[in-house]
Design a protein around this motif. Sequence first.
Motif, PDB file in Angstrom:
ATOM      1  N   TYR A  82      10.481  -5.655  11.867  1.00 20.79           N
ATOM      2  CA  TYR A  82      10.501  -3.879  11.924  1.00 20.79           C
ATOM      3  C   TYR A  82      11.585  -3.209  11.594  1.00 20.79           C
ATOM      4  O   TYR A  82      11.899  -2.555  11.203  1.00 20.79           O
ATOM      5  N   PHE A  83      12.931  -4.807  11.575  1.00 19.25           N
ATOM      6  CA  PHE A  83      13.758  -3.960  11.374  1.00 19.25           C
ATOM      7  C   PHE A  83      13.997  -3.724   9.862  1.00 19.25           C
ATOM      8  O   PHE A  83      14.414  -2.757   9.076  1.00 19.25           O
ATOM      9  N   LEU A  84      13.557  -5.221   9.410  1.00 20.92           N
ATOM     10  CA  LEU A  84      14.162  -4.042   7.573  1.00 20.92           C
ATOM     11  C   LEU A  84      12.642  -3.345   7.551  1.00 20.92           C
ATOM     12  O   LEU A  84      12.826  -2.554   6.485  1.00 20.92           O
ATOM     13  N   ILE A  85      11.316  -3.211   7.516  1.00 20.15           N
ATOM     14  CA  ILE A  85      11.198  -2.111   7.421  1.00 20.15           C
ATOM     15  C   ILE A  85      11.369  -0.965   7.369  1.00 20.15           C
ATOM     16  O   ILE A  85      11.597   0.604   6.845  1.00 20.15           O
ATOM     17  N   HIS A  86      11.954  -0.959   8.775  1.00 21.19           N
ATOM     18  CA  HIS A  86      12.943   0.366   9.428  1.00 21.19           C
ATOM     19  C   HIS A  86      14.076   0.664   8.226  1.00 21.19           C
ATOM     20  O   HIS A  86      14.212   1.799   7.539  1.00 21.19           O
ATOM     21  N   LEU A  87      14.450  -0.140   7.668  1.00 20.25           N
ATOM     22  CA  LEU A  87      15.497  -0.035   6.839  1.00 20.25           C
ATOM     23  C   LEU A  87      15.029   1.076   5.863  1.00 20.25           C
ATOM     24  O   LEU A  87      15.729   1.425   4.981  1.00 20.25           O
ATOM     25  N   LEU A  88      14.124   0.226   5.162  1.00 18.42           N
ATOM     26  CA  LEU A  88      13.014   0.753   3.693  1.00 18.42           C
ATOM     27  C   LEU A  88      13.134   2.372   3.790  1.00 18.42           C
ATOM     28  O   LEU A  88      12.833   3.368   3.168  1.00 18.42           O
ATOM     29  N   GLN A  89      12.047   2.660   5.081  1.00 19.19           N
ATOM     30  CA  GLN A  89      12.048   3.622   5.769  1.00 19.19           C
ATOM     31  C   GLN A  89      13.368   4.703   5.633  1.00 19.19           C
ATOM     32  O   GLN A  89      12.708   6.299   5.139  1.00 19.19           O
ATOM     33  N   GLU A  90      14.133   4.096   5.829  1.00 24.83           N
ATOM     34  CA  GLU A  90      15.905   4.874   6.232  1.00 24.83           C
ATOM     35  C   GLU A  90      15.400   5.453   4.342  1.00 24.83           C
ATOM     36  O   GLU A  90      16.560   6.671   4.688  1.00 24.83           O
ATOM     37  N   LYS A  91      15.796   4.295   4.179  1.00 24.64           N
ATOM     38  CA  LYS A  91      16.349   4.772   2.444  1.00 24.64           C
ATOM     39  C   LYS A  91      15.379   5.864   2.024  1.00 24.64           C
ATOM     40  O   LYS A  91      15.719   5.982   0.860  1.00 24.64           O
ATOM     41  N   GLY A  92      14.090   5.948   2.185  1.00 26.43           N
ATOM     42  CA  GLY A  92      12.297   5.967   1.678  1.00 26.43           C
ATOM     43  C   GLY A  92      11.969   5.618   0.653  1.00 26.43           C
ATOM     44  O   GLY A  92      11.221   6.471  -0.138  1.00 26.43           O
ATOM     45  N   ILE A 116       0.691  -1.477   0.238  1.00 27.84           N
ATOM     46  CA  ILE A 116      -0.155   0.024   0.042  1.00 27.84           C
ATOM     47  C   ILE A 116       0.785   1.131   0.074  1.00 27.84           C
ATOM     48  O   ILE A 116       0.362   1.990  -0.301  1.00 27.84           O
ATOM     49  N   GLY A 117       1.753   1.455   1.052  1.00 28.71           N
ATOM     50  CA  GLY A 117       2.816   2.598   0.649  1.00 28.71           C
ATOM     51  C   GLY A 117       3.498   2.963  -0.588  1.00 28.71           C
ATOM     52  O   GLY A 117       3.628   3.880  -0.874  1.00 28.71           O
ATOM     53  N   PHE A 118       4.570   1.930  -1.225  1.00 26.36           N
ATOM     54  CA  PHE A 118       4.832   1.795  -2.283  1.00 26.36           C
ATOM     55  C   PHE A 118       3.918   2.203  -3.565  1.00 26.36           C
ATOM     56  O   PHE A 118       4.202   3.047  -3.899  1.00 26.36           O
ATOM     57  N   ILE A 119       2.523   1.232  -3.501  1.00 31.04           N
ATOM     58  CA  ILE A 119       1.627   2.127  -5.297  1.00 31.04           C
ATOM     59  C   ILE A 119       1.557   3.444  -4.423  1.00 31.04           C
ATOM     60  O   ILE A 119       1.191   3.493  -5.673  1.00 31.04           O
ATOM     61  N   PHE A 120       0.462   3.421  -3.484  1.00 29.85           N
ATOM     62  CA  PHE A 120      -0.025   4.640  -3.510  1.00 29.85           C
ATOM     63  C   PHE A 120       0.959   5.518  -3.148  1.00 29.85           C
ATOM     64  O   PHE A 120      -0.045   7.077  -2.420  1.00 29.85           O
ATOM     65  N   ASP A 121       2.365   5.735  -2.517  1.00 34.18           N
ATOM     66  CA  ASP A 121       3.490   5.719  -2.300  1.00 34.18           C
ATOM     67  C   ASP A 121       2.393   7.354  -1.369  1.00 34.18           C
ATOM     68  O   ASP A 121       2.793   8.500  -1.171  1.00 34.18           O
ATOM     69  N   VAL A 122       2.570   6.558  -0.284  1.00 32.40           N
ATOM     70  CA  VAL A 122       1.701   7.327   0.735  1.00 32.40           C
ATOM     71  C   VAL A 122       2.301   7.048   1.638  1.00 32.40           C
ATOM     72  O   VAL A 122       2.602   6.037   2.392  1.00 32.40           O
ATOM     73  N   SER A 123       2.031   7.886   2.796  1.00 31.66           N
ATOM     74  CA  SER A 123       2.948   7.753   4.416  1.00 31.66           C
ATOM     75  C   SER A 123       2.041   7.273   5.844  1.00 31.66           C
ATOM     76  O   SER A 123       0.886   8.559   5.343  1.00 31.66           O
ATOM     77  N   TYR A 124       2.326   6.246   6.274  1.00 28.42           N
ATOM     78  CA  TYR A 124       1.043   5.666   7.191  1.00 28.42           C
ATOM     79  C   TYR A 124       1.420   5.519   8.695  1.00 28.42           C
ATOM     80  O   TYR A 124       2.817   4.746   8.892  1.00 28.42           O
ATOM     81  N   ALA A 125       0.694   5.339   9.182  1.00 29.77           N
ATOM     82  CA  ALA A 125       1.189   4.229  10.602  1.00 29.77           C
ATOM     83  C   ALA A 125       0.455   3.393  10.807  1.00 29.77           C
ATOM     84  O   ALA A 125      -0.597   3.803  11.326  1.00 29.77           O
TER      85      ALA A 125
END
Length: 232
Positions: free
Chosen positions: A104-114, A36-45
């Motif tokens: 958590y760690f893998l998603i955190h890395l993806l978030q860190e890299k934007g 969802i975050g990648f396809i729709f390019d949205v930021s959410y928690a």
Amino acid sequence: MNAVKGTNRLIRDDMRLYLSIFSSIALMLAVVYLAIGFIFDVSYATQLFGPMYGGICTFAIGGIITLFPVAIGMGSTRIQFMKSFYMNSVWMVAGTMVILHVAYFLIHLLQEKGIVGVTLYQPGMLYSSEYHFLSYLWIDLMCGFLVLGISFFPTVCWMRLGMRNFFIMFFGVGLVFTLIITLGDLGEFMLWIARINRMTLFTVLGCIGGALLLSTYPMMKNAPLTMKSKKD
């Protein structure tokens, strides 16, 4: 295979089944969140710990109810069963949290890299808003032991007391807590909670969960194979 190894294997296989099912649910949710975050390019928690904590709770309740009479019927002693169940419960919590925090760690890395803008809520955020792998893992471990204890202890009480007596005890304890909260002055207590180090607080909660877990030993070491009837 003797009774000791047989009991360990019985409980371990059940633990693996629960761990596999609930880990698969959590990992599929993680994939959906990322998609969802990648396809729709949205930021959410959002959160991922719900299914994993649910796995611990289900193993604690389902395991003791279904496996206890089977293991004793196969020749295990009650004491051996409880020792094996405690040991595998610890592995269930540890395995759950390792899998959860790798995600958590893998998603955190993806978030860190934007790459994605998905943020996962974690209990460790109450300790620090900055990501700390080991601190967050420790806090989740303590939460896992608390969930294990507060799931296992009432289940054993229900098994030993029967439904009627269990609910009498449950409402009695609930009434006492309600009166304390309603009539007592909790201001100082809330201030103490606000001032205390969060790491210490979660460690105490984890110890409470462990104490609840171990306190079931005297209740189960001479327990009958069948639960009391609904009228008891």
